[in-house]
Design an enzyme around this catalytic site. Structure first.
Site, PDB file in Angstrom:
ATOM      1  N   HIS A 157       2.121   1.953  -3.416  1.00  0.00           N
ATOM      2  CA  HIS A 157       1.129   2.596  -4.287  1.00  0.00           C
ATOM      3  C   HIS A 157       1.089   4.103  -4.032  1.00  0.00           C
ATOM      4  CE1 HIS A 157      -0.622  -0.983  -6.083  1.00  0.00           C
ATOM      5  NE2 HIS A 157      -0.706  -1.556  -4.904  1.00  0.00           N
ATOM      6  N   THR A 199       0.835  -1.205   0.000  1.00  0.00           N
ATOM      7  CA  THR A 199       0.000   0.000   0.000  1.00  0.00           C
ATOM      8  C   THR A 199       0.872   1.258   0.000  1.00  0.00           C
ATOM      9  OG1 THR A 199      -1.636  -1.212   1.274  1.00  0.00           O
ATOM     10  CG2 THR A 199      -1.860   1.177   1.226  1.00  0.00           C
TER      11      THR A 199
END
Lengths: 336, 336, 336, 336
Positions: free
Chosen positions: C39, C36
């Site tokens: 990203h 995450t």
């Protein structure tokens, strides 16, 4: 309230409560009597060791929020509320793993803090349970004890099962009604009191038998010689505990809710081990799993109205305790 | 019987069966049509690849034992019997661990061996299910397909739960009736056919909605914005599969019984993973757990009578298949 | 921190946090990089739609309490703490029924509030998890992602079971290590990267196979033709999802944790329904059931050290993100 | 064999068995002594009421098939076999619902039919369990009693749990080994015999305590004041039963396997109900779920070798019974 150590209760004027930041104040619309209240009323050994007067009793209740503390967000003035009576710590192993009903540090409404035998009561937001206005007050206040029975009966599936319920006091009667609504195939109920057996029939027992009858024999007749799938012990009587173990089939389930007042000698080999049973000790309600199930059961048509045999004004509480003492009642509801 | 490869069926005189040592011969009192039979009747691709004529169809049945093989001990002449249609091997991992419904080697009555569209059928003792004489033949023969729905609905608790059933063909209707008897709080049903939605209301749906309606919106209205606890997919339509995943609440359950005839593209992240769902693939009946539950549900008052829309003599089977083709029916029962 | 919209991160001096009444301030001793975070570093579409800079990232962390808010009671200065990264509402249906991991209103550390890529972070008391001093910081900070794998593997029993793990990124590797510690009989792991398969062998895979191998064939060889009892999908690749459904035996279990970036077309009939599977969508950690299990697994000898391939000072975070981008790493831990 | 009523056993030449149609004849490679055999050897009250001589004892065994009956299909000559000792009826409610271990009509090998203290034994195909040649005979013959412990420990998850095992006879030792392989966090074991406590340490107990020690206090120390998650009662001693209920935490699990020789008075309120416990009565092995788990545990590294303290030729059976009587042994294995 229990104004001082000793038997009895008094009606007193007390200041209306003000809510802490996380509390709500509720105007009580209905509150019911529990066996625990009766012990405190009579001031028995247990009560003496546990209760510190002055204390307002009452933990089965329903009312309307009239004031909210400043950090309350999930409820508002006008909400109709029943209360989970166990105020749990939220921080112990049990609370952190979905087992708050056996919290190691819980306190109880009407025992460790002032309860609902009053016009107003202040409660933590986290014990509040929003209740449908379609449920009338005299039934809505029964959700706490009803939850004990929902918890007991639904520890596993009961749909399509044959069932024994020992003890037809209020929680036994509730257990019968829950099993009936959940689609039990057969519900055998036992009690020593014909008055209570008659209530058992009204809430859905297939067969309501006096405890002195040949219950095991009748159950074998009714179940093609198999015994019942599930037995729910709601009385606390040692003989009823044995009856549950005897009548349940191999690989069946026994849930124990009733509290015996002495040790029960068990033949573990034949009553439990060789039968391959599963046994559940039940206390309180799963928080809030049981309450959601309970709300759904009402929607499904659960009818506990026959259990409420008496509704009295709050000031006639003495009559209520006398009724409980007599055994000639189901639930006694007080209306403040 | 399916006398030769090709569409249609014929009525033929065949010798009465004689039982093998572990078999019983049953005089068929009622037998019902299944979608599978319709596929074979129409002789579609699946039927062509699976059926080797001559074959007597029929796997949903009820009758009376008229002869027993010499090693049969659990049943006797005169017993009233329905049949588990899956003849399992008893020796694979699944059979040896209580999952015989997904036996790796099972054969099916009326597909792999001669079935019940006949006056007499011979069955292994081990698929026989003794049935109460209180259940009339036209309902007793439905226990096999009803068992699919019992298996689907009762993979977990449904008591006090809100429920969605997609597809109101016979198994969907049965699922509604089972959820109602088991004490579901709310049952929303969907189908494309108003005829079937009307049947859904008769067996206990709280709300029966055309598939083109705003079903998610209605469900949010009916569940305080939560979605349903459980969704049962009984249609095989891809849109219904998506509807189930969309309408079930976080941590809810979806049971898939309907067989899609093509791949269904799923958004696994949003439909399953982030919602933390449990999903069950359902085939057949748990042997014999489901049958015992089913027997108990009848005792609890399960009413599937509205599902039987047509009862015909066996020789009018063509009318029956036309009814199924039209969609203007529930279950069609044939009486030999 | 993510100072402004766009790729990259910056190291900035910010004021030390002060705790709210129910918060603690933690000096971060170790924090690790998650997909995450990558990203957000790359500022892809998802990050653009979700993150509002300025924001300090980081949600996998471990440190020592240096200050407590005034209402904190369960923790004190000096306690060693990891954090549940999901801050749940405590008031929705899911939170009230033991399913807080799918709370409808949760916020995430390092995404919705400032996280742990910093010297100090302030956290609500209720997400703190006291950690044994015997676990070194670079492993203690991994408990959050490790918890995902514990949750996945232990949705049901795995002891004595044969297991498939698809995807050998960090959560796949953790799943292997957990299954090994829990007494799995056989652990087959797959990945496209030989680097990661080598790590899989180090944490306990019985067989680590390239995804392009004949995995179903090898599994049949290794399981007497049965297939595996349990399959854990940790990669998000559609082909791995299909592999799980194909290799699991009838009546088996599939748990889906990896997030596909597109729809996956499933043959529901053959992949799920006829096999009678149980499927679990997994997100986050059961709060705090999973954490307690995780603590017990460390006591039982769980060894995840091989998963930590790189430990860097916090200021070399860019190197860490490059490692993740390259795929030539397990977990990258940053030390502030 | 037990040639006649009275204490002792004799070694006699008997005709080799011939198999019935559904039976196999096995050449016994190893067979072990059980407490039950010892009762029969001593000819106590129970033995007198149950055994009808002449009878060959022995129900814990391993061997090779040398002949198969004509309807046997799942096994062949040369297969290595252990035996489920309970020959179940296959037709009762329990057998038909996955609970054959509590079949209402089962017979037992070596008690109701001739057993394995012999060169050859004939067994029904359906009790045979194919065993990996990698397991040596003196361990392979222990799978039946080991299965009791697998059944006990794995009634629920044990991975990452803290555990108490009361009684370190063979089944207690097996329970410790199983919990260790399954990833228990902590295993406390108790017994009155230091000899057995030493064996407990060898199979994986974290702490092996004499029964007269302050076991509850030590457990609180070792579990941060929580108590254990699971307690396994393997001794049959009333004081051990109480210890289990006392040491398990609220919402924990107790599994009872040991058979008390008298009634045990239980304080149901404080020992079970208020703690919200789940209790399992355990007998035999789940057929064949437990056996599959057991096979997987061996693959996972289960090491029960320290439990086999003595291996003797069959003809020295008297020495074996003396060892059991002395308590200075684990399992005694006989080699025909």
């Amino acid at each position: 309230m229990k104004a001082a150590a000793g038997p009895g209760l008094e009606l007193r004027s007390v200041p209306d409560p003000t809510p802490a930041a996380d509390e709500v104040v509720i105007r009580v619309k209905a509150t019911s009597l529990c066996g625990t209240d009766s012990h405190i009323y009579q001031w028995d050994d247990w009560a003496r060791s546990r209760i510190r007067p002055p204390r307002i009793l009452g933990h089965e209740m329903y009312g309307e929020i009239v004031e909210t503390g400043r950090s309350v967000t999930a409820f508002k003035v006008g909400d109709l509320i029943a209360a989970e009576s166990h105020v749990t710590c939220g921080k112990c192993f049990q609370c952190r793993t979905g087992n708050a009903h056996v919290c190691k540090n819980y306190t109880i409404l009407g025992i460790d803090r002032d309860g609902s035998f009053a016009e107003y009561v202040s409660l933590p937001e986290k014990v509040c349970w929003r209740t449908s206005p379609e449920i009338p007050p005299e039934l809505a206040c029964l959700q706490e004890p009803l939850g004990n029975s929902v918890h007991t009966v639904l520890t596993e599936d009961v749909t399509g099962h044959t069932v024994l319920v020992t003890g037809c006091g209020p929680t036994g009667l509730f257990a019968i009604a829950v099993a009936r609504t959940a689609g039990a195939a057969l519900i055998v109920a036992t009690d020593v009191s014909e008055y209570r057996l008659e209530l058992a029939r009204k809430v859905g027992a297939t067969a309501a038998l006096p405890a002195q009858a040949d219950v095991p024999g009748r159950i074998l007749d009714l179940t093609d010689g198999e015994g019942v799938d599930d037995a729910f012990e709601m009385s606390g009587h040692p003989s009823a505990v044995h009856l549950c173990f005897r009548c349940v089939k191999n690989a069946g389930r026994v849930a124990l809710f009733g509290i015996p007042n002495r040790e029960v000698p068990l033949d573990l080999a034949n009553e439990i081990i060789f039968k391959g049973l599963r046994i559940y000790g039940i206390t309180g309600r799963r928080i809030f799993d049981t309450w959601y199930r309970l709300g759904g059961l009402f929607q499904a048509g659960l009818d506990i109205r026959p259990v409420v045999t008496h509704t009295l004004p709050l000031e006639e509480f003495r009559t209520g305790f006398e009724l409980i003492h007599s055994g000639q009642c189901g639930k006694v509801v007080l209306i403040p």
